[in-house]
Structures are given as structure tokens and as C-alpha cells.
Design a protein around this motif. Sequence first.
Motif, PDB file in Angstrom:
ATOM      1  N   LYS A  52      44.843  89.577  56.578  1.00  0.00           N
ATOM      2  CA  LYS A  52      43.799  88.794  56.258  1.00  0.00           C
ATOM      3  C   LYS A  52      44.232  87.615  55.328  1.00  0.00           C
ATOM      4  N   SER A  84      43.318  84.297  52.804  1.00  0.00           N
ATOM      5  CA  SER A  84      42.480  83.186  52.749  1.00  0.00           C
ATOM      6  C   SER A  84      42.812  81.793  52.802  1.00  0.00           C
ATOM      7  N   ASP A 116      36.007  88.047  56.413  1.00  0.00           N
ATOM      8  CA  ASP A 116      36.318  89.463  56.046  1.00  0.00           C
ATOM      9  C   ASP A 116      35.671  90.059  57.205  1.00  0.00           C
ATOM     10  N   ALA A 157      38.100  89.972  60.074  1.00  0.00           N
ATOM     11  CA  ALA A 157      39.263  90.952  59.815  1.00  0.00           C
ATOM     12  C   ALA A 157      38.706  92.368  60.388  1.00  0.00           C
ATOM     13  N   ILE A 172      44.487  96.826  57.472  1.00  0.00           N
ATOM     14  CA  ILE A 172      44.056  95.403  57.041  1.00  0.00           C
ATOM     15  C   ILE A 172      44.944  95.167  55.819  1.00  0.00           C
ATOM     16  N   MET A 209      44.810  92.701  52.927  1.00  0.00           N
ATOM     17  CA  MET A 209      44.290  91.399  52.393  1.00  0.00           C
ATOM     18  C   MET A 209      45.055  90.786  51.323  1.00  0.00           C
ATOM     19  N   LYS A 213      45.897  88.385  49.018  1.00  0.00           N
ATOM     20  CA  LYS A 213      45.187  87.409  47.702  1.00  0.00           C
ATOM     21  C   LYS A 213      46.231  86.471  47.094  1.00  0.00           C
ATOM     22  N   MET A 251      35.097  92.925  49.665  1.00  0.00           N
ATOM     23  CA  MET A 251      34.834  92.621  51.062  1.00  0.00           C
ATOM     24  C   MET A 251      33.194  92.348  50.906  1.00  0.00           C
ATOM     25  N   CYS A 269      34.745  98.692  58.203  1.00  0.00           N
ATOM     26  CA  CYS A 269      35.950  99.358  57.879  1.00  0.00           C
ATOM     27  C   CYS A 269      35.645 100.884  57.538  1.00  0.00           C
ATOM     28  N   LEU A 309      42.212  99.538  53.909  1.00  0.00           N
ATOM     29  CA  LEU A 309      42.679  98.214  53.351  1.00  0.00           C
ATOM     30  C   LEU A 309      43.514  98.335  52.261  1.00  0.00           C
ATOM     31  N   VAL A 360      44.898  95.725  49.516  1.00  0.00           N
ATOM     32  CA  VAL A 360      44.656  94.496  48.714  1.00  0.00           C
ATOM     33  C   VAL A 360      45.691  94.183  47.792  1.00  0.00           C
TER      34      VAL A 360
END
Length: 241
Positions: free
Chosen positions: A12, A14, A143, A146, A158, A160, A162, A198, A206, A213, A215
Motif C-alpha cells: 500500500k 500513499s 486503505d 488494500a 499488507i 503499508m 509511509k 487505517m 483485515c 499489517l 507499517v
Amino acid sequence: MDRPKYKRVVLKLSGEALAGQHGNSIDPSVISSIAEQIEEIVALQVEVAIVVGGGNIWRGIAGSAKGMDRATADYMGMLATVINALALQDALENAGVPTRVQSSIEMRQVAEPYIRRRAIRHLEKGRVVIFAAGTGNPYFSTDTTAALRAAEIEADVILMAKNKVDGVYSEDPKVNPNAVKYEELTYMEMLNRGLGVMDSTASSLCMDNNIPLIVFNVDKRENIKRAVCGEVIGTVVRGNE
């Protein structure tokens, strides 16, 4: 040789991550760097699907806040994700990575329509699939896209990615330098604490489908590869079991 922990991932990204320091539009050097990192994990035979946001071009919720019809503003945001998807596709193809863009809004001149079984077949053949135009419906974030696509293609995780943030914090670390970084959370803890990683729809999807996930900060070179190989970076969010 690096050994990937995950076989099939949803990355994912942004829209802001593609904009680099500019905050808007697309930074060619940033998108090329991300493409090179993706090429590295594809070389490890990891199947990669990407969901890209559009916040560097247009945010539907921002347009709605200024009086625009929410559905119209959201459709504009979906089109912004298509622009980012095409830019990312170009960068990946230049890096030698075969890529397909699948759009939830039909536009056959620039992208395939989203078809779940076709997407899975592309992944099995080693192609990167970029999911554009969100879910094709207003009121749903990327989000949620995803989370939905990860469930549909049975992704292992996933990722994510950033920019400027290296995980999940108790508060905004830019506002409160004493904010605590979490190494691991459950989705229920994340929701109960209102951490805003999210939206609740994506988190519930999820949680219900037991999709972990991770991050992490994409600004640091090789972080995508490190996450895929199971290194402890950023914050891991898991189900409740």
C-alpha cells in the motif's frame, strides 16, 4: 541470499509517498527508487500487488469539506490514483519489471478492468499488478481497497509504506516528541486506541480475514525488502488470536 518470509504481498503506497519532499504531484526520482525496491523483491520471486493512493493529486474528503458533492469528489480521487498507477507502471517497466494496471473504473485505453482471477494469474506469472481507482465506489478509502484486494487475492500480508513515519505511535510524533512507538498491536487495540493507521472499515476487513499489517517507512532504502524478508521494522498489526 535473502529469503522472503511472504510469498504474496499487497504493498500500500500513499500518494504522498510518490510526491517525496514536494508534497504534491509526482517526484520522478522517488518513484524510480520505489520501483527499484519493488524490482528487488520481485527478483526474490515474491508476488507483488500494489494499491496506490491519490492524495498527492486530489483528496476526495478535502473536496467534500469545501462543499463539493462527496461522491463526485471521491470519483475524482479515484482518477488521481490511476494517474499514480500509470506513473508507477512506467517506472517499473523501465526497471525491467512486467506490470499490469487494473482499474475498478473501466478505462480500457489505459488499464485492464479489475478481474480477480486475472489478477491472480498475472501474479503467478511474475507480473506486478497495480490496483487503481480504489474499489470503484465513493466513500471507501484506498486503505479499504488494500484490505479488500488482499483478502480477494489471499495475500500473506499488507505492507503499508509511509513517508516520514517509521511505524505506529501513541500520538503524532511530530506534535509530541515523547510519543511511544508500538512494535506490535492487534487490530482491536488499534481501533480501541483510535490510532488512525487505517480507517475502521479497512481494519475490520483485515481483522476478519486475519491479514497482518506491517507499517514502515519507505523513505529508507531497502525497507520494502527488509519487511518482505521478515526483519523487525516499523509496527506489526495482527489479529486478536
